[in-house]
Design a protein around this motif. Sequence first.
Motif, short mmCIF file in Angstrom:
data_model
loop_
_atom_site.label_atom_id
_atom_site.label_comp_id
_atom_site.label_asym_id
_atom_site.label_seq_id
_atom_site.Cartn_x
_atom_site.Cartn_y
_atom_site.Cartn_z
N GLU A 1 24.29 17.71 82.24
CA GLU A 1 23.12 17.04 81.64
C GLU A 1 23.07 15.58 82.10
O GLU A 1 22.01 15.05 82.42
N LEU A 2 24.24 14.95 82.13
CA LEU A 2 24.29 13.54 82.54
C LEU A 2 24.05 13.40 84.04
O LEU A 2 23.38 12.46 84.49
N ASP B 1 22.19 15.06 85.88
CA ASP B 1 20.76 15.14 86.17
C ASP B 1 20.10 13.77 86.16
O ASP B 1 19.08 13.56 86.81
N ARG B 2 20.69 12.84 85.40
CA ARG B 2 20.14 11.49 85.31
C ARG B 2 20.93 10.49 86.15
O ARG B 2 20.89 9.29 85.90
N ALA C 1 21.23 4.52 79.13
CA ALA C 1 20.91 5.68 79.97
C ALA C 1 21.77 6.87 79.57
O ALA C 1 21.31 8.02 79.55
N TYR C 2 23.04 6.59 79.26
CA TYR C 2 23.96 7.68 78.85
C TYR C 2 23.43 8.35 77.58
O TYR C 2 23.33 9.58 77.49
N ALA D 1 20.13 10.23 78.20
CA ALA D 1 20.29 11.50 78.90
C ALA D 1 20.71 12.60 77.94
O ALA D 1 20.23 13.73 78.01
N SER E 1 18.51 15.76 76.69
CA SER E 1 18.97 17.12 76.92
C SER E 1 18.98 17.91 75.62
O SER E 1 18.75 19.11 75.62
#
Lengths: 486, 469, 126
Positions: free
Chosen positions: B401-402, B404-405, B439-440, B443, B447
């Motif tokens: 998931e992370l 992806d960002r 951002a963490y 993300a 998700s």
Amino acid sequence: MPTLIFDQSIPGRRGVTIPASGVPERDLLELLGPELLRQSPPELPEQSELEVVRHYTRLSQLNHSIDTGFYPLGSCTMKYNPKVNEAVARLPGFADLHPYQPAEQVQGALALMYDLQSWLGALTGLPHVCLQPAAGAHGELTGILMIKHYHRHHGNRRTKVLVPDSAHGTNPATAAMAGFEVVTVQSNERGLVSVADLKAHLDDQVAAFMLTNPNTLGLFEEDILAISQAVHEAGALLYYDGANFNAILGAVRPGDMGFDVVHQNLHKTFSTPHGGGGPGSGPVAVSERLAPFLPVPAIVRRPDGSYALDFERPLAIGRMKAFFGNFGVLARAYAYIYAHGHEGLRQVSRDAVLSANYLKARLGDAYEVPFAQSCMHEFVMTSDRQKAQGVNTLSIAKRLIDFGIHPPTIYFPLIVHEAMMVEPTETESKEELDRFVEVMLQIADEVRDTPDLVNSAPHTAPIGRVDEVLAARKPNVRWRKPQTAR
Amino acid sequence: MSFNYLPLTDAQRRDMLSAIGVSGMEDLFAPIPRELRGFELALPSGHSELEVQQQLNRLAAQNRPLSAQRSFVGAGATLRFRPSAVDHVASRSEFSTAYTPYQPEISQGTLQVIYEFQSMIAELTGMDVANASMYDGASAAAEAALMACRITHRHRILVSETVHPEYAEVVRTYASGPEVAVETVPHRDGALDLEAVERLLGQDCAGLLVQVPNVFGCLEAVRAAGQLARKAGALFVVIADPISLALLEAPGAYGADIVVGDGQGLGNPVSFGGPHLGFMATRQEHVRQLPGRICGMSVDTRGKPCFTLTLQAREQHIRREKAASNICSNQALNALVATLYLALVGKTGLVELASVSVQRAHHLADRLVGMAGLELAFPSQRFFNEFVLRADRPADRVLAELADRGILGGVPLSRWYAGSERDLLVTVTETNSPEDLDAYLAALSASRRSSAQERSVEVPATAVDHATV
Amino acid sequence: MNDMNLKFSKSHEYVRIENRLAVIGISQHAADQMGDVVYVELPQIGKAYSKDEEFGVVESVKAVSSLYSPVSGTVSAVNAELLEHPEWVNSDPYGKGWMLKLEMTSPTELDQILSQEQYDAEVSSH
């Protein structure tokens, strides 16, 4: 007193600024707890950037280095360190890689390691390679531990390792560190392993014989096939110390000579810089029978052409360090091999051997050369003649400093009195070799005419000879903050 | 054929052969048995420098560097701030192309750097003496274990389960030679189980190895552990992160006998795991059992203070099979980098860097545990700048998931610990800006929203897996 | 000068008897060969050694040598002052440079080791 970086500290001065956290801050006492919160910060320097840069730039100027002068230091292979190696190792695509990134993000790094493994396998004639050891001695320990595990796996608890009397100190130290008893094998009158003495020591308690070939006298062990046969017939394995590999690059392979394991010194043969003592890199290459014992992880190529780390090695000795080895050093060695190719590497050993023999021929009249046969990449001469005139090897070595030349390795190997071991390497020009000859001949004249000049050398270095007795009797190995008067 | 690093010309080679008195190179290789000569060498052909650059650029381009993403990966190697002056000065070839400083008259630069490095490590650790460096933190830990055996004349070592597993594995590998027994002390809730320590320590135990902050990022009850070790006559070996020592008590102040660790974070690039540097410090009384090089101050013939390698009788080139260790080459250039770094960052800067890391790590942890499906694996423990995040789903899923960002979210603990499939070690340093933290969080909350939507439309699980890979 | 009644082992340790204790150190010849001694590692009081067992180490800058007990016995004293003054091993090996005192368990072992004359002959033959 030399000015230490600490001495120049001014409270409140700083060399860098640090960003604010930018998040709501909590009390450190609450976060870290009273038991472990440090009461006063470590006494580190407080300096501006310029002061730090100047301090260490000035220190650098007190060093001799390959880039500033000839470095004929036997056994150390002080060849030129190509600058392209430095440039490529610093590429962000290598320098900013984390060892725990997913394999798909590091395919280029794994490919580099895989190719380097196969190239070292080709050069040594031993196809199974592990790049993990961080230095030559670390590779030795890896190899000797593999031998220990190999014998154990086959139900043998062999207790002894044989080393020649001319061996590098790391050989006996490694064997002892791996829990073996060390037994010394004598050299013969030609400076080679006495096969008779070797055979006399071989029994069912011998796990391995450690050998450097060419040996530390720079002589090729001509009886290597007989040695290999005798060692293997006794059920022992043959260990190759790769410190002198530069002599035989592409000329002969340890695997073909019968060695079971070899370590390389990438910081010698493969041109990576010595860094004032490190980092090195000491990959090991082994034969089929030792392959299952190599450290984990292995780097493998999958059928689809991608690269991966393989941890499934049940007989592996374990790990020798965290992660995968000194990767930055591996990248430099890769660049070196890629630049030279097979024809270039063969020329490397030819020129290294040619240059050593040339110096030996030109200096043989002024200095004693105890072993007359042709040498490989280095040779040993002695100052026995000069000592009779009142000047020993140490003083001759120190006198070389006045001419901008680094002394050879001295008083080694231990079996030669007043030894000077000279290794020019292939990267020195004939003009530089000739200059070294002229200087050595001049020093020989000085020994005869003005021995005091030699005995009091060096005269032009930043300092004179050091009182090493004082240093060892009253060790002062750190700065301490001066106590302020109360 | 000519090569740019080989200065001899063919004419010169001929001249040199005749000076030697041989007719050709084969005469010089004559001692090598003939049947061993002449083999195919499976290597590429030579290349020009431009081609070397292009080849290495091509390989580097197949990697995704940390600098091209938001990285929260640590566990013994961490992207940290590197002041520009560090590399600039360390790249001087008077430092990098010098050998080990065995000739002190022409090595004062390297020697003084070592002396200053030893001093800085001694200051950080609160110990009396430090050596000139070891290969890395893991091998330094192994050397410390063997040193404890030499000092105590005992042959059993206890290693906390919370020590970095690769360090513990290196200790076991080194110990397999001299057949030193290595036993693991289990952890309880992410920290050393002191009852187990007491039970396992015996009169035959040479040393107890504890890491702080440990591999889960947690702080340990080091004072109690040290007292237990001392009571049993074992040495207390502490594995420390040098940057954390700006804020954490010096191990020397709570009774450590040997302190080791890895100094990569002190200005060295991560470099795919090496070269880094190990450090090793101890009490004065044990200095002669310390492996590796040590630089000391002395005077020269004119009475001028200067530096030299000293106490060399411990080392392999003098003591041979009785040496304290076989170590010869160390990580001198990386120790120079660490020295430059500590000089530049300085007394105030190191505290600030450590504080920023701690504050940001706690901020991220605080926000994450407020999200559905996420918690701290060891909520009862204090931590420094790394923590274990436990999810309600596999850690690999969270990492995907992370990813992806553009975020490298951490190290899945299933790498080492069975039953830790939902645990992720998250590392936060000064290089992780507040925007990175946001951002963490974004993300993971995004998700959650998308997987909630996916569940509501009954997307088959396999399709979800596929989408997040 | 043998008024001290010194006896020697082939590994260059001497022993002399003082108040029924064996006083042990290294010979002047050995000290000269070592060069400037910088450190002597000595055992703990109460430790027992058999003849020819290693009891310590003597170091110079460039050499190190193991020390072997010329007779069997239990350590009753060590010369702790050598830690501060290792140079005494060079300057006065038979006096201030002594290393340890043993309570002998087999005094007859003294008959098996070299006299001063035998030791001098041994040394000069090499």
